[in-house]
Design a protein around this motif. Sequence first.
Motif, PDB file in Angstrom:
ATOM      1  N   GLY A 146      -8.317 -21.065  46.758  1.00  0.00           N
ATOM      2  CA  GLY A 146      -8.688 -19.436  47.007  1.00  0.00           C
ATOM      3  C   GLY A 146      -7.102 -18.517  46.583  1.00  0.00           C
ATOM      4  N   ASP A 147      -6.268 -19.354  47.067  1.00  0.00           N
ATOM      5  CA  ASP A 147      -4.452 -18.940  46.553  1.00  0.00           C
ATOM      6  C   ASP A 147      -4.615 -18.872  45.033  1.00  0.00           C
ATOM      7  OD1 ASP A 147      -4.990 -21.394  46.620  1.00  0.00           O
ATOM      8  OD2 ASP A 147      -2.854 -22.253  46.300  1.00  0.00           O
ATOM      9  N   LEU A 148      -5.370 -18.920  43.963  1.00  0.00           N
ATOM     10  CA  LEU A 148      -5.129 -18.899  42.541  1.00  0.00           C
ATOM     11  C   LEU A 148      -6.209 -17.877  41.604  1.00  0.00           C
ATOM     12  CD1 LEU A 148      -5.158 -22.961  41.788  1.00  0.00           C
ATOM     13  CD2 LEU A 148      -3.872 -21.835  41.926  1.00  0.00           C
ATOM     14  N   ASP A 149      -5.301 -17.592  40.722  1.00  0.00           N
ATOM     15  CA  ASP A 149      -6.152 -16.862  39.854  1.00  0.00           C
ATOM     16  C   ASP A 149      -7.151 -17.734  39.251  1.00  0.00           C
ATOM     17  OD1 ASP A 149      -5.613 -14.409  40.492  1.00  0.00           O
ATOM     18  OD2 ASP A 149      -3.615 -14.841  39.047  1.00  0.00           O
ATOM     19  N   ILE A 150      -8.221 -16.934  38.285  1.00  0.00           N
ATOM     20  CA  ILE A 150      -9.677 -18.128  37.989  1.00  0.00           C
ATOM     21  C   ILE A 150      -9.452 -17.522  36.800  1.00  0.00           C
ATOM     22  CG2 ILE A 150     -11.262 -19.434  38.166  1.00  0.00           C
ATOM     23  CD1 ILE A 150     -11.455 -18.485  40.542  1.00  0.00           C
ATOM     24  N   SER A 151      -9.854 -18.890  35.432  1.00  0.00           N
ATOM     25  CA  SER A 151     -10.374 -18.369  33.973  1.00  0.00           C
ATOM     26  C   SER A 151     -11.374 -19.365  33.929  1.00  0.00           C
ATOM     27  CB  SER A 151      -9.355 -18.854  32.713  1.00  0.00           C
ATOM     28  OG  SER A 151      -8.083 -17.644  33.197  1.00  0.00           O
ATOM     29  N   ILE A 152     -12.301 -19.477  33.148  1.00  0.00           N
ATOM     30  CA  ILE A 152     -13.225 -20.252  32.611  1.00  0.00           C
ATOM     31  C   ILE A 152     -13.504 -20.233  31.063  1.00  0.00           C
ATOM     32  CG2 ILE A 152     -15.551 -20.767  32.947  1.00  0.00           C
ATOM     33  CD1 ILE A 152     -15.422 -18.713  35.767  1.00  0.00           C
ATOM     34  N   ILE A 153     -13.561 -21.870  31.017  1.00  0.00           N
ATOM     35  CA  ILE A 153     -13.242 -21.656  29.569  1.00  0.00           C
ATOM     36  C   ILE A 153     -15.405 -22.241  29.486  1.00  0.00           C
ATOM     37  CG2 ILE A 153     -12.887 -23.561  27.409  1.00  0.00           C
ATOM     38  CD1 ILE A 153     -10.629 -23.794  28.495  1.00  0.00           C
ATOM     39  N   ASP A 154     -16.140 -21.369  28.286  1.00  0.00           N
ATOM     40  CA  ASP A 154     -17.603 -21.115  28.991  1.00  0.00           C
ATOM     41  C   ASP A 154     -18.486 -22.225  27.772  1.00  0.00           C
ATOM     42  OD1 ASP A 154     -17.077 -18.958  28.213  1.00  0.00           O
ATOM     43  OD2 ASP A 154     -17.884 -17.542  29.060  1.00  0.00           O
ATOM     44  N   SER A 155     -17.216 -22.021  26.676  1.00  0.00           N
ATOM     45  CA  SER A 155     -18.024 -22.818  25.646  1.00  0.00           C
ATOM     46  C   SER A 155     -17.495 -23.913  24.987  1.00  0.00           C
ATOM     47  CB  SER A 155     -18.113 -21.783  24.011  1.00  0.00           C
ATOM     48  OG  SER A 155     -17.169 -20.864  24.542  1.00  0.00           O
ATOM     49  N   LEU A 156     -17.998 -24.379  24.826  1.00  0.00           N
ATOM     50  CA  LEU A 156     -17.681 -25.652  23.717  1.00  0.00           C
ATOM     51  C   LEU A 156     -17.181 -25.568  22.153  1.00  0.00           C
ATOM     52  CD1 LEU A 156     -19.936 -28.530  24.948  1.00  0.00           C
ATOM     53  CD2 LEU A 156     -17.647 -27.585  25.868  1.00  0.00           C
ATOM     54  N   PRO A 157     -16.292 -26.758  21.960  1.00  0.00           N
ATOM     55  CA  PRO A 157     -16.259 -26.172  20.655  1.00  0.00           C
ATOM     56  C   PRO A 157     -17.144 -26.575  19.154  1.00  0.00           C
ATOM     57  CG  PRO A 157     -14.603 -28.010  21.603  1.00  0.00           C
ATOM     58  CD  PRO A 157     -15.469 -27.451  21.983  1.00  0.00           C
TER      59      PRO A 157
END
Length: 683
Positions: free
Chosen positions: A427-438
């Motif tokens: 909860g104390d972090l901003d979230i980024s998502i890598i949502d696809s594979l190479p």
Amino acid sequence: MISFDSPVSDIKGIGAGREKYLKKLNITTAGDIVNHYPRDYEDRTRTTPIAELLPDEVSVIIASAKEEPKNSHFSGMTVTKVRVYDDSGSISVVWYNQPYAKNNIKAGVMYAFIGKMTLSRNNRREIQAPEVEKLGEDGTWQGRIVPIYPLCAGLSQKVFRKTVETVLGEVENEITDFLPFGIRRKYMLSGRKFALKNIHMPENEQCCALARTRLVFEELFILQTSLLRLKADNTGDKKGIRMKNSSMKPFFDILPFSFTDAQNRVFREIAGDMTSGKIMNRLVQGDVGSGKTAVAMAASYIAVKNGYQAVMMAPTEVLAAQHFDSFTELFKPLGINIILLTGGLKAKGKREALEKISSGEADIIVGTHAVIQDKVEFKNIGLVITDEQHRFGVRQRKTLSEKGNNPHVLVMTATPIPRTLALILYGDLDISIIDSLPPGRQKIDTFAVNTGYRQRIYNFIEKEIAKGRQAYIICAMVEENEKVEAESVLEYAQGLKETILEKRNIAVIHGKMKSDEKDSILKAFSAGDIDILVSTTVIEVGINVPNATVMAIENAERFGLAQLHQLRGRVGRGSDKSYCILISDNKSEITRKRLKTMTSTTDGFKISETDLKLRGPGEFFGTRQHGLPSLKIANLYRDMDILKYAQSAAADLMSEDPNLENEDNFDLKIELDKLTLTDNIGI
Ligand code: ADP
Ligand code: MG
């Protein structure tokens, strides 16, 4: 008078003996008693005629005895016995070694008997050791819904109930409601006094449900608000290092591939943070193999180009060594200096590493926990990256960032967590998502089989090896004991010598090995000198050997699905078709469903949702993986809806009154300030 802070010994009925037992439950004050919530309830409002009693069910009968109970002695025991009657029939009531039970019953008086009917050895019905309660003055039964507490041996439900009642009676007027009124009204939550009374002594089922909702909300709201405050504290007024947006061209020129769109997007978010002047606190979530490391490298490059050191912290020595190798390989042509710092280093090596770190000769430091030890002095950290964050706690993260002058913090995890839970954990972090594979990744064919297939699996592995490929065989940990674990993998590998695989190069790796031993084995495996690696879960995170195409997992039912998913991610990393074989003789419905999930999808998020549903959050995260706060009443799966409300209430509150200066939020601020980092967040 008792107040919330009074020691339990001040409470009527609590002597030194009971005090000791309460201590085992972490209960030392009257307030702790009130905050010790029931785990279940028994409905004693309904009564059952004697003739209709069902075996082994707690029931209430209203009955009287025709004569006083008799004590007799039987092989060293006192047996107290009496027959009781109602309109439908009669039954015998028995107590063992409670001679005083005799005094509770007068002939001809109606009582409520609460207990389980059982069948004795000669098939006679009896009730053993029931609780006996007097009827009301009007002769009717005032049955209640009765709480059942999580207790330890030495404390009876009856005593604890009585204690709760005593305490609640005395502290009632001290109970303040620290949830702001606006929030209570908006989410239709009961008051705190009502909630505490009805969670312990519910008037009826509805009141009990209202009480629980309120307390669950309160718990999750407090947790979420604390996390948001922590986040504000981390970023808030403190200035971060403002990095310059220097050219990334040299980096991308030597990177052997181009970033996927997802990697590009996440990298832009990171670069945005690092150049913003605020402190970055960002979590990067991405499935196994999605290329988080490459993103971490790009972020490190920004720091180094700006004249700062970057630190990359991994949960195991094996993983740290591997990161060290890939960082070195990539960055060497750019003249960037990488240093490895782990607990396993020899004294001399460590001293040299520490010198290079403090002199600034080291640009990027890759390591394990060793990196956060006091001895380590950095020249100037600008970026701290922790890999597989679920193994590190908030506190460790904090220690590390305190070592520098508010460096940027990047946290990476491959554990796919549903967003709501991610908010609790991070909860104390901003979230980024890598949502696809190479591109070009192949689907890993996954099978679930029983041990009857073992020889066939070995034949299959043999064929793959003949084609030049390599294999992993994973043995589940039987106990949390590294010695036993080591023996079992050794034995397993020994056993392989009597199969078709006998001529193959087989090596073993486990947690009890020294780090340089592990290292040299992984190097050999990586170089293709080992055909089959028999391993415990030490290889779970991050190991990268693209030539390995088969993974067989013994006792697959013992692993969490997220863990199986991580393990499976060790194959399918190259261009060759890869396979994962889950071996289990466990026939339970849940196991079948869980393994089916593994064979039918490779989507990490879908897998974790299923596991969460089937096993609940405790099991899902596993006992060894920290990070989940310990909650007193909320259940993170069952109470997902309340969690969402609590999260939005916390977010609203913090945006309206970030410093909690509004008078309405005064009590809440006091409550939050009481909590410390460790016990409010429990991480
Ligand atoms: P993660 O840490 O997310 O599990 P890694 O960063 O270890 O994944 O990447 C897995 C593999 O994919 C590595 O061999 C890495 O070199 C490769 N890789 C990463 N990004 C790309 C990309 N954009 N294109 C091709 N290969 C990539
Ligand atoms: Mg990784």
